[in-house]
Design an enzyme around this catalytic site. Sequence first.
Site, PDB file in Angstrom:
ATOM      1  N   ILE A 117     -18.009-101.820 -41.307  1.00  0.00           N
ATOM      2  CA  ILE A 117     -17.029-102.858 -41.201  1.00  0.00           C
ATOM      3  C   ILE A 117     -16.380-102.976 -39.998  1.00  0.00           C
ATOM      4  O   ILE A 117     -16.338-101.994 -39.616  1.00  0.00           O
ATOM      5  CB  ILE A 117     -15.964-102.646 -42.568  1.00  0.00           C
ATOM      6  CG1 ILE A 117     -15.322-101.541 -42.343  1.00  0.00           C
ATOM      7  CG2 ILE A 117     -16.650-102.677 -43.868  1.00  0.00           C
ATOM      8  CD1 ILE A 117     -14.139-101.149 -43.420  1.00  0.00           C
ATOM      9  N   CYS A 118     -15.807-104.183 -39.647  1.00  0.00           N
ATOM     10  CA  CYS A 118     -15.197-104.510 -38.458  1.00  0.00           C
ATOM     11  C   CYS A 118     -13.619-103.912 -38.569  1.00  0.00           C
ATOM     12  O   CYS A 118     -13.056-104.582 -39.317  1.00  0.00           O
ATOM     13  CB  CYS A 118     -15.448-105.745 -37.891  1.00  0.00           C
ATOM     14  SG  CYS A 118     -14.586-106.047 -36.663  1.00  0.00           S
TER      15      CYS A 118
END
Length: 165
Positions: A117-118
């Site tokens: 995930i960013c």
Amino acid sequence: MAGWDSGTKSAVQKIPLLSVAAGPREKEEWGKRLREELQALIKYIQINKASDSDWFTITSSKDGVHWSGKCWYVHELLKYEFDFEFDIPATYPVTAPEICIPELDGKTAKMYRGGKICLTVHFKPLWAKNSPHFGLAHALCLGLAPWLAAEVPHLVDTAGLQPKS
């Protein structure tokens, strides 16, 4: 912590800060850090249960380097559940762990290859500012939880994400 909702602010302020600045390469000190991590995670889980906002389970490998669990998010009264995992980086706690949700790989722009995930824009600067005092509980509270809150509704609307039955 501008930009965080009051529930997140309240929860993160109750999570104990960590004092041992050690990663997995420092074997003796890593054991001490791992004890602090577990205490902080237990406290965060207690906070969530007390506020009826339990949203994850987590376990680790014996050496505390690999972590995995389940997380869930309720959107429009439907529960969306995902497996997540991460490894502790060699340079931890200077470097935050990269949380991965493999089943969502490629379904959103706010994710890197492999389902990571960013967290670069909002979370990583906060981690850098608070290292070594932030730990895994902080990463879940300020990283994974807001990511799920932003991305699950988006994925339901744009990618046809379905709840687990």
